[in-house]
Design an enzyme around this catalytic site. Structure first.
Site, PDB file in Angstrom:
ATOM      1  N   HIS A 143      30.854  42.806  47.395  1.00 26.56           N
ATOM      2  CA  HIS A 143      30.783  42.568  46.193  1.00 26.56           C
ATOM      3  C   HIS A 143      29.301  42.045  45.711  1.00 26.56           C
ATOM      4  O   HIS A 143      28.598  41.845  46.484  1.00 26.56           O
ATOM      5  CB  HIS A 143      31.656  41.376  45.818  1.00 26.56           C
ATOM      6  CG  HIS A 143      31.285  39.938  45.991  1.00 26.56           C
ATOM      7  ND1 HIS A 143      31.681  39.773  47.320  1.00 26.56           N
ATOM      8  CD2 HIS A 143      30.726  38.886  45.549  1.00 26.56           C
ATOM      9  CE1 HIS A 143      31.254  38.310  47.646  1.00 26.56           C
ATOM     10  NE2 HIS A 143      30.679  37.872  46.350  1.00 26.56           N
ATOM     11  N   GLU A 155      31.807  40.192  41.001  1.00 27.54           N
ATOM     12  CA  GLU A 155      32.047  38.726  40.625  1.00 27.54           C
ATOM     13  C   GLU A 155      31.230  38.224  39.538  1.00 27.54           C
ATOM     14  O   GLU A 155      29.892  38.606  39.569  1.00 27.54           O
ATOM     15  CB  GLU A 155      31.647  37.887  41.845  1.00 27.54           C
ATOM     16  CG  GLU A 155      32.103  36.368  41.693  1.00 27.54           C
ATOM     17  CD  GLU A 155      31.509  35.580  43.207  1.00 27.54           C
ATOM     18  OE1 GLU A 155      31.203  36.540  44.129  1.00 27.54           O
ATOM     19  OE2 GLU A 155      31.652  34.527  43.071  1.00 27.54           O
ATOM     20  N   HIS A 200      23.911  37.161  43.853  1.00 26.64           N
ATOM     21  CA  HIS A 200      24.110  37.225  45.178  1.00 26.64           C
ATOM     22  C   HIS A 200      24.770  38.703  45.470  1.00 26.64           C
ATOM     23  O   HIS A 200      25.406  38.954  44.504  1.00 26.64           O
ATOM     24  CB  HIS A 200      24.833  36.210  46.022  1.00 26.64           C
ATOM     25  CG  HIS A 200      26.322  35.852  45.529  1.00 26.64           C
ATOM     26  ND1 HIS A 200      26.548  35.161  44.737  1.00 26.64           N
ATOM     27  CD2 HIS A 200      27.202  36.319  46.026  1.00 26.64           C
ATOM     28  CE1 HIS A 200      28.019  34.913  44.600  1.00 26.64           C
ATOM     29  NE2 HIS A 200      28.304  35.968  45.557  1.00 26.64           N
TER      30      HIS A 200
HETATM   31  C1  LIG Z   1      34.625  32.840  45.637  1.00 22.67           C
HETATM   32  C2  LIG Z   1      33.932  32.513  46.767  1.00 22.67           C
HETATM   33  C3  LIG Z   1      32.489  33.347  47.049  1.00 22.67           C
HETATM   34  C4  LIG Z   1      31.558  32.940  46.011  1.00 22.67           C
HETATM   35  O1  LIG Z   1      30.937  33.982  45.739  1.00 22.67           O
HETATM   36  O2  LIG Z   1      31.756  32.001  45.271  1.00 22.67           O
HETATM   37  C5  LIG Z   1      32.977  34.734  47.364  1.00 22.67           C
HETATM   38  O3  LIG Z   1      32.545  35.457  46.782  1.00 22.67           O
HETATM   39  S1  LIG Z   1      34.180  34.879  48.495  1.00 22.67           S
HETATM   40  C6  LIG Z   1      34.462  36.694  48.333  1.00 22.67           C
HETATM   41  C7  LIG Z   1      36.021  36.962  48.787  1.00 22.67           C
HETATM   42  N1  LIG Z   1      36.948  36.753  47.776  1.00 22.67           N
HETATM   43  C8  LIG Z   1      37.410  37.888  46.932  1.00 22.67           C
HETATM   44  O4  LIG Z   1      36.975  38.760  46.988  1.00 22.67           O
HETATM   45  C9  LIG Z   1      38.384  37.462  45.858  1.00 22.67           C
HETATM   46  C10 LIG Z   1      38.522  38.690  45.033  1.00 22.67           C
HETATM   47  N2  LIG Z   1      39.238  39.570  45.909  1.00 22.67           N
HETATM   48  C11 LIG Z   1      40.434  39.898  46.012  1.00 22.67           C
HETATM   49  O5  LIG Z   1      41.192  39.661  45.340  1.00 22.67           O
HETATM   50  C12 LIG Z   1      40.739  41.279  47.033  1.00 22.67           C
HETATM   51  O6  LIG Z   1      39.668  41.414  47.831  1.00 22.67           O
HETATM   52  C13 LIG Z   1      40.714  42.500  46.308  1.00 22.67           C
HETATM   53  C14 LIG Z   1      42.138  42.741  45.264  1.00 22.67           C
HETATM   54  C15 LIG Z   1      39.596  43.017  45.656  1.00 22.67           C
HETATM   55  C16 LIG Z   1      41.368  43.396  47.449  1.00 22.67           C
HETATM   56  O7  LIG Z   1      42.325  42.994  48.335  1.00 22.67           O
HETATM   57  P1  LIG Z   1      42.800  43.856  49.249  1.00 22.67           P
HETATM   58  O8  LIG Z   1      42.029  44.567  49.868  1.00 22.67           O
HETATM   59  O9  LIG Z   1      43.659  42.978  50.118  1.00 22.67           O
HETATM   60  O10 LIG Z   1      43.901  44.924  48.434  1.00 22.67           O
HETATM   61  P2  LIG Z   1      43.832  46.281  48.251  1.00 22.67           P
HETATM   62  O11 LIG Z   1      43.910  47.049  49.388  1.00 22.67           O
HETATM   63  O12 LIG Z   1      45.210  46.425  47.435  1.00 22.67           O
HETATM   64  O13 LIG Z   1      42.604  46.688  47.188  1.00 22.67           O
HETATM   65  C17 LIG Z   1      42.839  47.408  46.077  1.00 22.67           C
HETATM   66  C18 LIG Z   1      41.834  48.537  45.960  1.00 22.67           C
HETATM   67  O14 LIG Z   1      40.563  47.933  45.969  1.00 22.67           O
HETATM   68  C19 LIG Z   1      39.785  48.399  46.968  1.00 22.67           C
HETATM   69  N3  LIG Z   1      38.884  47.337  47.694  1.00 22.67           N
HETATM   70  C20 LIG Z   1      39.135  46.091  48.265  1.00 22.67           C
HETATM   71  N4  LIG Z   1      38.286  45.356  48.471  1.00 22.67           N
HETATM   72  C21 LIG Z   1      37.097  46.172  47.917  1.00 22.67           C
HETATM   73  C22 LIG Z   1      35.801  45.763  47.764  1.00 22.67           C
HETATM   74  N5  LIG Z   1      35.251  44.669  48.227  1.00 22.67           N
HETATM   75  N6  LIG Z   1      35.189  46.519  47.024  1.00 22.67           N
HETATM   76  C23 LIG Z   1      35.374  47.847  46.583  1.00 22.67           C
HETATM   77  N7  LIG Z   1      36.776  48.150  46.640  1.00 22.67           N
HETATM   78  C24 LIG Z   1      37.757  47.036  47.361  1.00 22.67           C
HETATM   79  C25 LIG Z   1      40.858  48.958  48.206  1.00 22.67           C
HETATM   80  O15 LIG Z   1      40.303  49.847  48.846  1.00 22.67           O
HETATM   81  C26 LIG Z   1      41.868  49.432  47.211  1.00 22.67           C
HETATM   82  O16 LIG Z   1      41.356  50.665  46.847  1.00 22.67           O
HETATM   83  P3  LIG Z   1      42.428  51.745  46.411  1.00 22.67           P
HETATM   84  O17 LIG Z   1      41.716  52.909  46.074  1.00 22.67           O
HETATM   85  O18 LIG Z   1      43.668  51.319  45.713  1.00 22.67           O
HETATM   86  O19 LIG Z   1      42.935  52.109  48.094  1.00 22.67           O
HETATM   87 CO   LIG Z   2      30.575  35.975  46.114  1.00 23.46          CO
END
Ligand SMILES: CC[C@H](C(=O)O)C(=O)SCCNC(=O)CCNC(=O)[C@H](O)C(C)(C)COP(=O)(O)OP(=O)(O)OC[C@H]1O[C@@H](n2cnc3c(N)ncnc32)[C@H](O)[C@@H]1OP(=O)(O)O
Ligand SMILES: [Co+2]
Length: 142
Positions: free
Chosen positions: A81, A132, A8
């Site tokens: 993602h 993911e 997905h």
């Molecule tokens: C699991 C259930 C379901 C499934 O398919 O089964 C899902 O997929 S649910 C999806 C939602 N859950 C997750 O995304 C879990 C993993 N994600 C995380 O742990 C956070 O979202 C994380 C760490 C990727 C980012 O968290 P956050 O934005 O709060 O932290 P930061 O601001 O420190 O981000 C760090 C850095 O990453 C960049 N960032 C954030 N999100 C994304 C993204 N989706 N794609 C690309 N880049 C992303 C953010 O801009 C920061 O970049 P930087 O250059 O350091 O500023």
């Molecule tokens: Co997902």
């Protein structure tokens, strides 16, 4: 270890019902699940089913949702993602680590929205793309 099928694409949105309506009315993608609340994962999800993959519409659920910050930066939502299937999620996690990638969270696979274990690899390891990996569902290639 190599990734398998694209299961997905995750799309973050402030409103999964409105987003599902767009995919139905604009693209004819009219096979969608009802909204599913996943409080442990901090998201509310609608799966839009298209041939060979899904669009996973996700909106924040609860104050600790992992997509809150993403939506602050992208208020209208956006691509969040990509999720690939792997035959063995633990072997995949170990391979990612061996190849220098950062596994998010505790680093342990946990049950995702499809009822199988998943991990997430930090976007910094994939040129700014959140990836993911999910355990290939049973009988996928039966
Ligand atoms: C699991 C259930 C379901 C499934 O398919 O089964 C899902 O997929 S649910 C999806 C939602 N859950 C997750 O995304 C879990 C993993 N994600 C995380 O742990 C956070 O979202 C994380 C760490 C990727 C980012 O968290 P956050 O934005 O709060 O932290 P930061 O601001 O420190 O981000 C760090 C850095 O990453 C960049 N960032 C954030 N999100 C994304 C993204 N989706 N794609 C690309 N880049 C992303 C953010 O801009 C920061 O970049 P930087 O250059 O350091 O500023
Ligand atoms: Co997902």
């Amino acid at each position: 270890m190599k990734i398998g099928r694209l299961n997905h694409v995750g799309v973050a949105t402030p409103d999964v019902e409105a987003a599902a309506r767009t995919y139905r009315e604009l693209y004819g993608a009219d096979e969608a699940s009802d909204p599913i609340e996943l409080p442990k994962l901090g998201v509310r999800v609608i799966f839009v089913r298209i041939p060979n993959m899904q669009i996973e519409l996700i909106e924040p659920l609860g104050a600790a949702s992992p997509i809150h910050k993403f939506l602050e930066k992208n208020p209208k939502g956006g691509q969040h993602h990509m999720c690939f299937e792997v035959p063995d999620i633990v072997a995949a996690r170990d391979a990612m680590r061996e190849r220098g990638a950062t596994i998010l969270g505790t680093g342990e696979p946990y049950t995702g929205a499809h009822g199988v274990p998943v991990i997430f690899v930090h976007p910094k390891n994939t040129g700014g793309v959140l990836v993911e990996l999910m355990q290939e569902p049973e009988g996928e290639h039966a």
